[in-house]
Design an enzyme around this catalytic site. Sequence first.
Site, short mmCIF file in Angstrom:
data_model
loop_
_atom_site.label_atom_id
_atom_site.label_comp_id
_atom_site.label_asym_id
_atom_site.label_seq_id
_atom_site.Cartn_x
_atom_site.Cartn_y
_atom_site.Cartn_z
N ARG B 65 -9.61 0.11 0.20
CA ARG B 65 -8.60 0.75 1.05
C ARG B 65 -8.40 2.20 0.67
NH1 ARG B 65 -3.89 -3.65 0.80
NH2 ARG B 65 -5.13 -4.55 -0.85
N TYR B 69 -8.55 5.27 3.23
CA TYR B 69 -7.44 6.22 3.38
C TYR B 69 -7.92 7.65 3.22
CZ TYR B 69 -3.75 2.67 3.34
OH TYR B 69 -2.91 1.65 3.67
N TYR B 91 1.14 2.44 12.93
CA TYR B 91 2.08 1.39 13.31
C TYR B 91 3.22 1.33 12.29
CZ TYR B 91 -1.15 -1.11 10.18
OH TYR B 91 -1.96 -1.46 9.13
N ALA B 207 6.92 -10.14 11.49
CA ALA B 207 7.27 -9.60 12.80
C ALA B 207 6.14 -9.92 13.77
CB ALA B 207 7.48 -8.08 12.71
#
Lengths: 68, 545
Positions: B65, B69, B91, B207
Amino acid sequence: MSSNVAQFVTALSKNPQAMENFSKDPDGVMEVHDLTDEDKEVLKSGDAERIRSHCGDEGPPGCLVLVV
Amino acid sequence: MPPSLTVVGTGFLIAGHSTAEMRSAVESADVLLHLVADEPTRGWLATLNPRHESLYDAYRDGVSRSESYAEMVERMLAPLAKGQRVCAAFYGHPGVFATPGHEAIRRARAVGIQARMLPAVSAEDCLFADLEIDPGQLGCQSYEASYFLLRKRTFDPTSLLVLWQIGGIGVSTFQREPIWNREGLRLLADTLQQHYPADHEVVVYRASGLPVCPPQIDRIPLSGLGDADVSIASTLLVPPRGVPDAKACAVARLGLPQAPVRGRAGTVLARPPAEAKRPGRLTVVGLGYSVAGQVTLQTEALITQAEQLFFLVTDPVSGDWLRDLNPTAESLHRGYREGESGERAVEEMVARIQDAVTAGKEVVAAFTGHPGIFLHMAHEAMAAVRAEGHAARLLPGVSFEDCLIADLGLDPAQQGRSLFEATDLVTRPRTLDTTTALVVLQPGCVGVAHYRPEREAYAPGLRALAEALAHHYPPEHPVWVYEAAHLPIFQPVVHRVPLRRLDRAPVSVVSTLYVPPLMTARRDELMASRLTATLEASRSAKVAV
């Protein structure tokens, strides 16, 4: 992939009243939109991953990513 | 126009959580770069700006990651060198659990390019709204789950504990499976049982991000966590083990009859509301800050459609804007009277809201910031109308902490974040994890139980807070005094002072304190080896330990 489903859920996200109408009468709300029977079945499933996939989801599987 | 970089967030409801200032930045950019969680959001952004490009292809199987990035940062900076105005949309909140936006802003500013971050609805905002939790009530500590396990730390089990990415413990490479390390989750469950009983109720939350799906809210005993329905996007909420007794001497020194606890006892983890039996409903919404700039599309639509709108705002402009949106708008502010107890004022305001709902109306109550965070009245009003058989719901908004993160360039996920209300911190024996960022709410109101019109901090209370913090931090440790900008023409107010001068710092009743970590938590070698063992079965994963 269904761009109509993507447009449908995007329209609901902007309009809380339409969102509520959908929760009360999903068939009635979907009837007036250009959705196939498969689109309607997926939308009624309530399965977020399935709906995302049906929309042609390209997003990462997680909402959050972090370098540890 | 000179080149510029604006980093924005979409929230978690396709277009529904977008703010007016965010949409303006997206529409006016020469180049829109985005990293969003679903195709509907990507498609919606494309309608706002046709000059768009996804950053998603920076994620590749087997690539760490951190490498992904770094690539994203370079892609945000490249158009700036050509003189273009760049908007990067992520997001959720663009500064939470996302380092590329912060890094790109830092590097752009270093070469003299204007760069800023706009706050947005975060994953934690959604969690607090969907679970109807007020993190200010008893404090809240938030950690990335791998970081929580891998570092030796002391935390406070008598405040809320939020652990992120519980489905990806110890894994640093992108995976396509829903859960990246089941054994790591079991290790987390075992570790937590050293601090909480096995039957302690916890919540696995996710969510949904789609208006046609509810969030995942699974209430389970801690002992069942290892086998729970968890994905990489799942979050764990652990409620407090109990409320610590107040320190009598601290309560007496502040002149309080007892240590205040905001909210009703037992509402730390609210139960699912019963089905409404009567017409009339209350919807509680947040307006963010910056007048109309940070209200979400979802909230603006609800305000416009309400049969009765109440509001309580902290600036002199929002009232007129709300009356333009909805002529029924009435301010609740007259409920405050000088010298009156806070409880009395809340009772009066709740009664006004309750009367309108009882009359069968669709009522919206709008508040500055996020309506669930340190807003005792919102929770009380929902409880009151539900007790009468009416429906009530709470929707997320941009919070003061979202603004603080954007304005100060912080990522609370980097080393964890502890959040406490100042009076609670002074009057209860809290265990502070000084290896995390600390956010202190209402430092200007320590020991204040009655409404007072002054804007300046209550001096005896601020002194008591400074002394309480001095037990944990050295005198020269920096403290930021922060106020979000309430009008678009203003800048946020930020003062950096050493802790020894906090009692003389320009703290007001709407200030928030940010205290950076004192040190980095020490690595737990034993836990690292145990975590590595959980990953042996998954040879493709690069481990983060």
